[in-house]
Design a protein around this motif. Structure first.
Motif, PDB file in Angstrom:
ATOM      1  N   GLN A  46       0.874  -1.430   0.034  1.00 24.10           N
ATOM      2  CA  GLN A  46       0.105  -0.032  -0.029  1.00 24.10           C
ATOM      3  C   GLN A  46       0.818   1.040  -0.009  1.00 24.10           C
ATOM      4  O   GLN A  46       0.600   2.304  -0.723  1.00 24.10           O
ATOM      5  N   THR A  47       1.821   1.410   0.782  1.00 25.98           N
ATOM      6  CA  THR A  47       2.810   2.369   0.791  1.00 25.98           C
ATOM      7  C   THR A  47       3.391   2.754  -0.642  1.00 25.98           C
ATOM      8  O   THR A  47       3.584   3.922  -0.806  1.00 25.98           O
ATOM      9  N   THR A  51       2.412   6.039  -2.588  1.00 26.04           N
ATOM     10  CA  THR A  51       3.378   6.880  -2.630  1.00 26.04           C
ATOM     11  C   THR A  51       3.721   7.187  -4.335  1.00 26.04           C
ATOM     12  O   THR A  51       3.755   8.446  -4.609  1.00 26.04           O
ATOM     13  N   ILE A  62       0.133   9.677   6.088  1.00 26.91           N
ATOM     14  CA  ILE A  62       0.994   8.905   7.013  1.00 26.91           C
ATOM     15  C   ILE A  62       0.700   9.442   8.359  1.00 26.91           C
ATOM     16  O   ILE A  62       0.521   8.746   9.393  1.00 26.91           O
ATOM     17  N   LEU A 204      -5.017   3.071   4.416  1.00 27.19           N
ATOM     18  CA  LEU A 204      -4.137   2.842   5.152  1.00 27.19           C
ATOM     19  C   LEU A 204      -4.404   2.705   6.623  1.00 27.19           C
ATOM     20  O   LEU A 204      -4.001   1.779   7.443  1.00 27.19           O
ATOM     21  N   THR A 208      -3.568  -0.639   9.189  1.00 28.69           N
ATOM     22  CA  THR A 208      -2.568  -0.510  10.299  1.00 28.69           C
ATOM     23  C   THR A 208      -2.874  -0.400  11.609  1.00 28.69           C
ATOM     24  O   THR A 208      -2.092  -0.323  12.509  1.00 28.69           O
ATOM     25  N   ARG A 250       6.813   3.586   9.410  1.00 27.25           N
ATOM     26  CA  ARG A 250       6.062   4.008   8.208  1.00 27.25           C
ATOM     27  C   ARG A 250       6.703   5.048   7.634  1.00 27.25           C
ATOM     28  O   ARG A 250       6.647   5.250   6.244  1.00 27.25           O
ATOM     29  N   PHE A 254       8.129   5.300   3.557  1.00 25.77           N
ATOM     30  CA  PHE A 254       7.659   6.401   2.545  1.00 25.77           C
ATOM     31  C   PHE A 254       8.511   7.284   2.159  1.00 25.77           C
ATOM     32  O   PHE A 254       8.475   7.205   0.889  1.00 25.77           O
TER      33      PHE A 254
END
Length: 417
Positions: A46-47, A51, A62, A204, A208, A250, A254
């Motif tokens: 996902q990150t 991004t 984030i 997100l 998380t 995180r 990122f």
């Protein structure tokens, strides 16, 4: 002639030191279980995907996820730590049957996502050593089973979680430095984003903070024995440490991907965007490093999902510890069997599991805030709960319900199509 010599004496200072070391180990394990559970294979993907899509503006998502995490985990750890009871026990004390309902949601969502965790382990070993993904997934599951099956490995569980967590952070930090991200631009976007995508934030946060992740560290903390009003300071320090570790990971991940994206590399969301980012930043060694990071994230998430789900299905008593380990192993076996049979969870099943996770967060956390505000006399042993923390928790609960509705809207849209 009878032996009249005095019985051997044990060293009380040694026994006390051993007990303190065991308690400290369990607390550190709880911190890293929370941190590593929140950073699974899904989060890595996902990150990288978000991004690539949003660039530096993803920094705002984030930050929102970290702020929500702080509000949620500080309350969850404090209520569970002071009460000395697991979330489902608290639920049944407030509304008979609520705890069983919460446990069912945790188990269903955890089981489906554990298939994805095992698949992530397979992909990690594939990137690291070129192993077939299915074989790698089975190896990952077998290692997780061994940790709960053999007493020696089980005793080392907390140390294993620490090693996995540190390895993930160190290797990702290396890639973040090599990729040379625009840190200034990321900082600006963290408070003044060029773009805000609430669907991205919802996804997100659900991945998380939602589901079993909410309770992974707090339930493990109960094993340390640091419960009750007298241990509030220790509980608070542990929860904040876990939150900070999660947030650092995180942010570092990122930045690692952002540096690659800003450098002009196009990541393919249909492939493995996180692996592509690591390889683009550090070449062949980057790909191998990603394999280690993904595998560590997958193994720790398999442990976290299975252990936490089992804690919701088994009473929190010393004589039930063996049964809890057996349930944990069964959970992993079922997930692994499903992975071998279908490769990974079907998309529709993942969406439904996401909806379950989205529902677990507001239901379970509303319960936590209610206990903090109205049941401190009986369930929290008369503890005077900080009003500011109740207010922060109430705001987070409202946001969680809104995010849950966003999650179910996606399910309704999928069914409609």
């Amino acid at each position: 002639m009878a032996d009249t010599s005095p019985p051997p004496t044990t060293n009380p200072s040694l026994a006390e030191a051993t007990a303190k070391a065991s308690t400290r180990s369990a607390l550190i394990g709880a911190i890293f279980l929370m941190a590593t559970s929140a950073i699974g294979p899904g989060f890595l993907t996902q990150t990288a995907t978000f991004t690539s899509k949003m660039g530096a503006a993803f920094a705002f998502a984030i930050v929102v996820s970290i702020v929500l995490d702080i509000a949620i985990q500080m309350n969850v750890w404090r209520v569970i730590g002071i009460s000395g009871m697991r979330a489902q026990q608290l639920g049944n004390r407030v509304i008979p049957g609520l705890g069983y309902f919460l446990a069912a949601l945790i188990a269903i969502g955890g089981l489906v996502f554990n298939i994805g965790n095992i698949a992530g382990g397979g992909l990690g070993l594939n990137a690291l050593m070129g192993l077939d993904a299915k074989i790698g997934g089975v190896i990952t599951a077998l290692i997780a089973i061994a940790i709960f099956l053999f007493k020696q490995l089980g005793a080392a569980l907390d140390k294993i979680l620490v090693v996995l967590g540190i390895a993930m952070m160190a290797l990702t930090l290396y890639v973040a430095v090599v990729s040379q991200p625009p840190i200034g631009e990321a900082l600006r976007n963290s408070v003044l984003p060029d773009d805000i995508d609430w669907v991205v934030i919802t996804t997100l946060v659900g991945g998380t903070v939602g589901g079993y992740i909410t309770y992974a560290g707090a339930h493990r903390m109960l094993d340390s024995g640091k419960t009750g009003i007298e241990h509030v300071k220790s509980v608070t320090t542990s929860s904040i440490t876990g939150i900070l570790l999660t947030g650092i990971m995180r942010v570092v991940l990122f930045l690692a991907v952002l540096g690659v994206v800003v450098g002009g590399v196009m990541l393919d969301p249909a492939g493995n965007p996180a692996a592509q980012a690591f390889e683009a930043a550090a070449g062949e060694i980057g790909l191998r490093l990603f394999g280690i990071v993904l595998w560590a994230a997958a193994l720790s998430s398999v442990i976290g999902a299975s252990y936490t789900s089992a804690t919701f299905l088994v009473p929190n008593t010393p004589e039930k510890k063996r049964l809890q380990s057996i349930i944990t192993i069964i959970f992993i076996v079922i997930s692994c069997t499903a992975f071998v049979a279908v490769g990974t969870a079907p998309a529709l099943l993942l969406v439904f599991a996401g909806a379950f996770n989205g529902l677990v967060l507001p239901i379970g956390f509303t319960l936590i805030v209610y206990i903090a505000a109205f049941r401190s006399t009986d369930l929290l042993h008369g503890y005077r709960y900080p009003r500011w923390l109740i207010v922060v928790g109430a705001i987070a609960a409202i946001v969680a319900w809104w995010l849950a509705w966003q999650s179910f809207e996606k399910v309704f849209a999928l069914l409609g199509s």
